[in-house]
Design an enzyme around this catalytic site. Structure first.
Site, PDB file in Angstrom:
ATOM      1  N   LEU A 194       0.851  -1.190   0.000  1.00  0.00           N
ATOM      2  CA  LEU A 194       0.000   0.000   0.000  1.00  0.00           C
ATOM      3  C   LEU A 194       0.886   1.239   0.000  1.00  0.00           C
ATOM      4  O   LEU A 194       1.773   1.371   0.839  1.00  0.00           O
ATOM      5  CB  LEU A 194      -0.930   0.001   1.219  1.00  0.00           C
ATOM      6  CG  LEU A 194      -1.988   1.113   1.205  1.00  0.00           C
ATOM      7  CD1 LEU A 194      -3.280   0.629   1.851  1.00  0.00           C
ATOM      8  CD2 LEU A 194      -1.532   2.401   1.861  1.00  0.00           C
ATOM      9  N   CYS A 201      -0.110   8.754  -4.384  1.00  0.00           N
ATOM     10  CA  CYS A 201       0.331   8.224  -5.692  1.00  0.00           C
ATOM     11  C   CYS A 201      -0.133   9.030  -6.893  1.00  0.00           C
ATOM     12  O   CYS A 201       0.011   8.577  -8.028  1.00  0.00           O
ATOM     13  CB  CYS A 201      -0.135   6.782  -5.851  1.00  0.00           C
ATOM     14  SG  CYS A 201       0.680   5.651  -4.720  1.00  0.00           S
ATOM     15  N   ILE A 247       7.132  10.770  -6.637  1.00  0.00           N
ATOM     16  CA  ILE A 247       7.765   9.524  -6.210  1.00  0.00           C
ATOM     17  C   ILE A 247       6.729   8.404  -6.032  1.00  0.00           C
ATOM     18  O   ILE A 247       6.953   7.267  -6.457  1.00  0.00           O
ATOM     19  CB  ILE A 247       8.551   9.762  -4.887  1.00  0.00           C
ATOM     20  CG1 ILE A 247       9.658  10.810  -5.099  1.00  0.00           C
ATOM     21  CG2 ILE A 247       9.127   8.462  -4.334  1.00  0.00           C
ATOM     22  CD1 ILE A 247      10.306  11.340  -3.816  1.00  0.00           C
ATOM     23  N   SER A 269      13.687  12.193   4.227  1.00  0.00           N
ATOM     24  CA  SER A 269      14.460  13.170   3.447  1.00  0.00           C
ATOM     25  C   SER A 269      15.814  13.331   4.124  1.00  0.00           C
ATOM     26  O   SER A 269      15.944  13.031   5.317  1.00  0.00           O
ATOM     27  CB  SER A 269      13.714  14.504   3.466  1.00  0.00           C
ATOM     28  OG  SER A 269      14.525  15.538   2.966  1.00  0.00           O
ATOM     29  N   TYR A 280       9.280  22.109   7.712  1.00  0.00           N
ATOM     30  CA  TYR A 280       9.381  20.865   6.933  1.00  0.00           C
ATOM     31  C   TYR A 280      10.423  19.948   7.574  1.00  0.00           C
ATOM     32  O   TYR A 280      10.183  18.759   7.783  1.00  0.00           O
ATOM     33  CB  TYR A 280       9.757  21.184   5.482  1.00  0.00           C
ATOM     34  CG  TYR A 280       9.966  19.951   4.627  1.00  0.00           C
ATOM     35  CD1 TYR A 280       8.892  19.154   4.261  1.00  0.00           C
ATOM     36  CD2 TYR A 280      11.247  19.571   4.214  1.00  0.00           C
ATOM     37  CE1 TYR A 280       9.082  18.017   3.492  1.00  0.00           C
ATOM     38  CE2 TYR A 280      11.449  18.443   3.449  1.00  0.00           C
ATOM     39  CZ  TYR A 280      10.362  17.670   3.088  1.00  0.00           C
ATOM     40  OH  TYR A 280      10.549  16.532   2.334  1.00  0.00           O
TER      41      TYR A 280
HETATM   42  P1  NAD Z   1       4.633  15.345  -4.899  1.00  0.00           P
HETATM   43  O1  NAD Z   1       4.050  16.632  -4.474  1.00  0.00           O
HETATM   44  O2  NAD Z   1       4.673  15.033  -6.355  1.00  0.00           O
HETATM   45  O3  NAD Z   1       3.955  14.111  -4.157  1.00  0.00           O
HETATM   46  C1  NAD Z   1       3.404  14.169  -2.868  1.00  0.00           C
HETATM   47  C2  NAD Z   1       2.060  13.474  -2.924  1.00  0.00           C
HETATM   48  O4  NAD Z   1       1.467  13.453  -1.610  1.00  0.00           O
HETATM   49  C3  NAD Z   1       1.089  14.201  -3.857  1.00  0.00           C
HETATM   50  O5  NAD Z   1       0.539  13.277  -4.760  1.00  0.00           O
HETATM   51  C4  NAD Z   1       0.043  14.764  -2.893  1.00  0.00           C
HETATM   52  O6  NAD Z   1      -1.235  14.848  -3.475  1.00  0.00           O
HETATM   53  C5  NAD Z   1       0.093  13.734  -1.787  1.00  0.00           C
HETATM   54  N1  NAD Z   1      -0.522  14.205  -0.544  1.00  0.00           N
HETATM   55  C6  NAD Z   1      -0.374  15.392   0.081  1.00  0.00           C
HETATM   56  N2  NAD Z   1      -1.174  15.440   1.170  1.00  0.00           N
HETATM   57  C7  NAD Z   1      -1.828  14.250   1.233  1.00  0.00           C
HETATM   58  C8  NAD Z   1      -2.781  13.683   2.120  1.00  0.00           C
HETATM   59  N3  NAD Z   1      -3.261  14.362   3.160  1.00  0.00           N
HETATM   60  N4  NAD Z   1      -3.214  12.416   1.885  1.00  0.00           N
HETATM   61  C9  NAD Z   1      -2.755  11.708   0.832  1.00  0.00           C
HETATM   62  N5  NAD Z   1      -1.881  12.200  -0.068  1.00  0.00           N
HETATM   63  C10 NAD Z   1      -1.426  13.453   0.140  1.00  0.00           C
HETATM   64  O7  NAD Z   1       6.121  15.323  -4.303  1.00  0.00           O
HETATM   65  P2  NAD Z   1       7.192  14.135  -4.101  1.00  0.00           P
HETATM   66  O8  NAD Z   1       8.501  14.783  -4.231  1.00  0.00           O
HETATM   67  O9  NAD Z   1       6.867  12.955  -4.938  1.00  0.00           O
HETATM   68  O10 NAD Z   1       6.982  13.794  -2.546  1.00  0.00           O
HETATM   69  C11 NAD Z   1       6.833  12.500  -2.033  1.00  0.00           C
HETATM   70  C12 NAD Z   1       7.554  12.373  -0.711  1.00  0.00           C
HETATM   71  O11 NAD Z   1       8.953  12.551  -0.921  1.00  0.00           O
HETATM   72  C13 NAD Z   1       7.159  13.400   0.346  1.00  0.00           C
HETATM   73  O12 NAD Z   1       6.999  12.761   1.595  1.00  0.00           O
HETATM   74  C14 NAD Z   1       8.332  14.352   0.381  1.00  0.00           C
HETATM   75  O13 NAD Z   1       8.484  14.954   1.651  1.00  0.00           O
HETATM   76  C15 NAD Z   1       9.470  13.403   0.067  1.00  0.00           C
HETATM   77  N6  NAD Z   1      10.697  14.054  -0.454  1.00  0.00           N
HETATM   78  C16 NAD Z   1      10.646  14.860  -1.550  1.00  0.00           C
HETATM   79  C17 NAD Z   1      11.801  15.474  -1.987  1.00  0.00           C
HETATM   80  C18 NAD Z   1      11.803  16.403  -3.175  1.00  0.00           C
HETATM   81  O14 NAD Z   1      12.785  17.133  -3.333  1.00  0.00           O
HETATM   82  N7  NAD Z   1      10.806  16.383  -4.030  1.00  0.00           N
HETATM   83  C19 NAD Z   1      13.006  15.254  -1.322  1.00  0.00           C
HETATM   84  C20 NAD Z   1      13.035  14.411  -0.215  1.00  0.00           C
HETATM   85  C21 NAD Z   1      11.856  13.822   0.210  1.00  0.00           C
END
Ligand code: NAD
Length: 317
Positions: free
Chosen positions: A6, A10, A14, A140, A153
């Site tokens: 799960l 999505c 990522i 992260s 954050y």
């Molecule tokens: P993204 O914004 O494309 O994806 C995040 C997803 O989480 C989105 O699809 C959003 O709709 C969803 N989301 C937000 N609130 C939600 C909720 N209440 N319930 C369900 N879904 C929800 O960005 P990403 O970069 O793919 O982020 C994914 C993870 O990776 C996050 O936890 C982020 O902190 C982590 N991350 C990102 C980076 C970066 O630089 N992009 C770096 C390190 C870690």
């Protein structure tokens, strides 16, 4: 039988890349429940999933901030059986804290920290009963090291790291693995969203020097860092799949080796001076950075030797 996985969040980034990669696994090791808060945004995932849709990949609604939606999603899975939970949903927030409301800050904690806690609380009892399972969290490098103007954050990711560090030992007793994936910058909508918010923010609630530091120094550098060092969602999906496939999955896994020395500074010098000096110079005195980095490397090597000696003395090796 394939393992039920799960994944939260999505609809993009990522989470989307990982859901598709696992659903397309050549050995058909996984059945993916790809969840998202808003099913109206399922288009990109459906397109990327292609033939795997409704075969090895199913899309379900789940908001990590809404307990009822979590319970009803888990209840819809046969025997509530989740082998691998991947906590990916998350939101970013950048800027001077004087320009952020407590409500906005709580929103970040609600999603990034309590969202993870809610999910784990819901699957843990079943995993314990079955004495098997794997809980993965997309954390992260900011879960290990604070970065200027990412105060809240970073705090949310530190909270997740502390929570998992406490839980992992108990979980291991039940044969449940916990793994934190720690990416550096990843080029996704995440970055676009925080920049959009930053551009629309009102900086009149902070002093002009701080506002200038954020808009000119931080934002410009941050964009340059994302374009030079940023990984793709697919890179992170590959790293995560490797962690999941390991016979003894690591507790922590950094996806970008460039960031590892940065996260080691505080361990090399417990007073924190090495870390604060390095970051201060990196941000405000860029020209002396090389000098300080070389010093940092020397101190880290020295500390590593000391730590190895310490471990030997304690009789662990
Ligand atoms: P993204 O914004 O494309 O994806 C995040 C997803 O989480 C989105 O699809 C959003 O709709 C969803 N989301 C937000 N609130 C939600 C909720 N209440 N319930 C369900 N879904 C929800 O960005 P990403 O970069 O793919 O982020 C994914 C993870 O990776 C996050 O936890 C982020 O902190 C982590 N991350 C990102 C980076 C970066 O630089 N992009 C770096 C390190 C870690």
């Amino acid at each position: 039988a394939p393992k039920t996985v799960l994944i939260t969040g999505c609809s993009s980034g990522i989470g989307l890349a990982l859901a598709v990669k696992m659903a397309r696994d050549k050995q058909k090791r996984f059945k993916v429940i790809a969840t998202m808060r808003n099913l109206g945004k399922r288009g990109c995932l459906e397109a990327a999933a292609g033939v795997t849709l409704n075969k090895t990949l199913e899309i379900r609604q789940l908001d990590v901030c809404d307990e009822r939606s979590i319970i009803s999603c888990i209840n819809s899975i046969p025997n509530r059986h989740v082998d691998i939970l991947i906590n990916n949903a998350g939101v970013g927030m950048i800027g001077p804290i004087e320009c952020q409301t407590i409500e906005e800050m709580k929103g970040v904690m609600e999603t990034n920290f309590f969202g993870v806690v809610r999910m784990i609380k819901e699957v843990l009892p079943d995993m314990k009963r079955r004495r098997s399972g794997h809980i993965v969290v997309i954390s992260s490098v900011m879960g290990l090291q604070g970065i200027m103007f990412n105060d809240i954050y970073t705090a949310s990711k530190f909270a997740v790291e502390g929570f998992c560090e406490s839980l992992v030992i108990q979980a291991l007793k039940f044969n449940i693995f916990v793994s934190l994936i720690e990416p550096g910058p990843v080029v996704t909508e995440f970055e676009t969203k925080v920049y959009e918010d930053a551009e629309n923010a009102d900086y009149s609630t902070t002093d002009p020097e701080t506002a200038d530091m954020f808009t000119n120094l931080y934002l410009k550098n941050s964009k340059a860092i994302f374009s030079s060092l940023g990984q793709t969602p697919n890179d992170i999906a590959e790293h995560t799949l490797r962690v999941i496939s390991a016979t003894k999955p690591p507790f922590r896994h950094q996806t970008n080796a460039v960031y590892t020395p940065m996260t080691a500074l505080k361990h090399a010098d417990p007073t924190g001076a090495l870390m604060t000096d390095t970051f201060y110079k990196m941000v405000f005195k860029y020209d002396t950075l090389m000098h300080i980095s070389l010093k940092a490397i020397k101190v880290i090597r020295w500390q590593a030797r000391k730590m190895r000696q310490g471990v030997k003395m304690l009789g662990f090796s």
